[in-house]
Write a protein that holds these residues in place. Structure first.
Motif, PDB file in Angstrom:
ATOM      1  N   PHE A 245       0.929  -1.122  -0.121  1.00 52.72           N
ATOM      2  CA  PHE A 245       0.022   0.021  -0.139  1.00 52.72           C
ATOM      3  C   PHE A 245       0.800   1.016  -0.033  1.00 52.72           C
ATOM      4  O   PHE A 245       2.046   1.201   0.358  1.00 52.72           O
ATOM      5  N   THR A 246       0.217   2.362  -0.261  1.00 57.62           N
ATOM      6  CA  THR A 246       1.098   3.521  -0.465  1.00 57.62           C
ATOM      7  C   THR A 246       0.344   4.528   0.384  1.00 57.62           C
ATOM      8  O   THR A 246      -0.918   4.677   0.304  1.00 57.62           O
ATOM      9  N   ILE A 247       1.275   5.350   1.134  1.00 57.02           N
ATOM     10  CA  ILE A 247       0.646   6.396   1.931  1.00 57.02           C
ATOM     11  C   ILE A 247       1.799   7.645   1.852  1.00 57.02           C
ATOM     12  O   ILE A 247       2.835   7.569   1.954  1.00 57.02           O
ATOM     13  N   ASP A 248       1.069   8.606   1.570  1.00 54.11           N
ATOM     14  CA  ASP A 248       1.623  10.208   1.323  1.00 54.11           C
ATOM     15  C   ASP A 248       3.091   9.813   0.655  1.00 54.11           C
ATOM     16  O   ASP A 248       4.080  10.365   0.710  1.00 54.11           O
ATOM     17  N   GLY A 249       2.676   9.159  -0.762  1.00 56.67           N
ATOM     18  CA  GLY A 249       3.758   8.809  -1.487  1.00 56.67           C
ATOM     19  C   GLY A 249       4.744   7.937  -1.480  1.00 56.67           C
ATOM     20  O   GLY A 249       5.485   7.547  -2.140  1.00 56.67           O
ATOM     21  N   GLN A 250       4.717   7.412  -0.439  1.00 56.89           N
ATOM     22  CA  GLN A 250       5.734   6.217   0.172  1.00 56.89           C
ATOM     23  C   GLN A 250       4.979   4.895   0.191  1.00 56.89           C
ATOM     24  O   GLN A 250       3.890   4.582   0.689  1.00 56.89           O
ATOM     25  N   ARG A 251       5.627   4.023  -0.673  1.00 56.35           N
ATOM     26  CA  ARG A 251       4.884   2.667  -0.641  1.00 56.35           C
ATOM     27  C   ARG A 251       5.621   1.732   0.503  1.00 56.35           C
ATOM     28  O   ARG A 251       7.014   1.784   0.397  1.00 56.35           O
ATOM     29  N   TYR A 252       4.743   0.892   0.966  1.00 55.51           N
ATOM     30  CA  TYR A 252       5.230  -0.108   1.937  1.00 55.51           C
ATOM     31  C   TYR A 252       4.710  -1.424   1.196  1.00 55.51           C
ATOM     32  O   TYR A 252       3.598  -1.985   1.195  1.00 55.51           O
ATOM     33  N   GLY A 253       5.719  -2.208   1.024  1.00 57.43           N
ATOM     34  CA  GLY A 253       5.374  -3.625   0.500  1.00 57.43           C
ATOM     35  C   GLY A 253       4.962  -4.687   1.460  1.00 57.43           C
ATOM     36  O   GLY A 253       5.122  -4.286   2.864  1.00 57.43           O
TER      37      GLY A 253
END
Length: 329
Positions: A246-254
């Motif tokens: 998912f992506t939050i504030d432009g940062q992707r978290y795999g």
């Protein structure tokens, strides 16, 4: 993990041949197990021999899933997880699987850890509205993670803290691939390709071709291929986060978590593909290299005898010295 369902006419990224001049036929059957599409291709001349292998392979996978899935409370893993805090008696086969957990943990520098479930749950990409866990939540989850915390004695295991759990999802599928590929020899079959969710073991070659061809998906263009591998008596496994996260504030978290710090791996890698003698080894190396990042990951694989890899980031492809020998155009 879903129950096994036999399917037909499924597509696949591997290429074989229908028949050779000697009349050897390439047989293929598809089913679903362990939450993923599965496919087995093999060369055979005898229908009884072929049917026997198919039945035996399906039965083994079904039993393996029933014993080791974490999604069923009546599985061995489910019983252990429900009894966290208490000693649970296990049979000799489970004892061997638990021994393997320790081996995998050691070989991957603690990165592939069957107790990492609380961290994966914390970074749940399935949630309709994913959120970033707090530092306190991360540290609390980390207290429940660590193979060194698991208590064992012959025939028994105990997860000492409530909330701890085992999950063989990190390497169980690769273990199953190797086992099912090895079963082919019991039926006199020397040419087989086992593909469980694109974790692959290739034995021999398809009729009329020098090797099995395994497509390499482009993580920057999912669904498209950037090349293929000629696989002959080797295994291929990939690890990547481009489809799950998912992506939050432009940062992707795999979805691939480093249990050492409790957070998703963030090295800019999208995919790591490893060729190795066994699927278990290829899968372990792919996940570990993904977490370690391009430089340390390549060093690890180049120091592993018989292993080669390609690591795809958002900007480049990083390959071990011998990976090119498997790539075909």
């Amino acid at each position: 993990m879903a129950l096994i369902q036999r399917q037909t006419n499924a597509s696949h990224s591997t290429r074989g041949a229908g028949a050779s001049d000697t009349g050897v036929l390439l047989r293929k059957f598809d089913f679903r197990a362990m939450g993923t599409p599965c496919s087995i291709q093999f060369a055979a001349t005898d229908t009884g021999q072929a049917n026997g292998y198919e039945r035996a392979a399906l039965k083994w996978v079904q039993n393996f899933e029933a014993r080791y899935t974490r999604f069923r409370d009546d599985s061995l893993v489910g019983q252990i997880n429900l009894a966290a805090g208490k000693w649970v008696e296990v049979d000799a086969e489970m004892d061997r699987m638990l021994d393997m957990c320790g081996m995998v943990h050691f070989m991957t520098q603690g990165i592939v850890d069957v107790t990492a479930g609380p961290l994966a749950k914390l970074w749940d990409y399935h949630h309709a509205n994913p959120r970033l866990p707090s530092e306190t939540e991360v540290q609390q989850a980390r207290q429940l993670v660590g193979w060194n915390l698991v208590e064992r004695k012959p025939g028994w295991i105990r997860l000492p803290q409530s909330g701890m759990s085992l999950d063989f999802g990190g390497w169980g599928k690769e273990f199953a691939v190797d086992h099912v590929a090895g079963m082919a020899a019991d039926f006199g079959l020397d040419h087989v390709l086992v593909d469980f969710g694109h974790d692959i073991k290739a034995v021999g070659n398809p009729p009329g071709r020098p090797a099995w061809h395994v497509g390499l998906e482009d993580p920057l263009k999912p669904g498209a291929m950037w090349g293929s591998i000629a696989a002959l008596n080797c295994a291929v496994a990939s690890s990547g986060d481009y489809q799950r996260g998912f992506t939050i504030d432009g940062q992707r978290y795999g979805h691939i978590i480093d249990p050492r710090d409790g957070r998703p791996a963030t090295h800019g890698l999208r995919q790591v593909t490893v060729v190795a003698p066994t699927c278990l080894q290829a899968g372990m190396l792919a996940t570990t290299a993904f977490v370690l990042g391009p430089e340390a990951g390549l060093d690890l694989i180049q120091e592993t005898m018989g292993a080669e890899a390609c690591m795809v980031s958002t900007r480049a492809k990083h390959q071990t010295r011998g990976f090119f020998q498997y790539v075909v155009t």
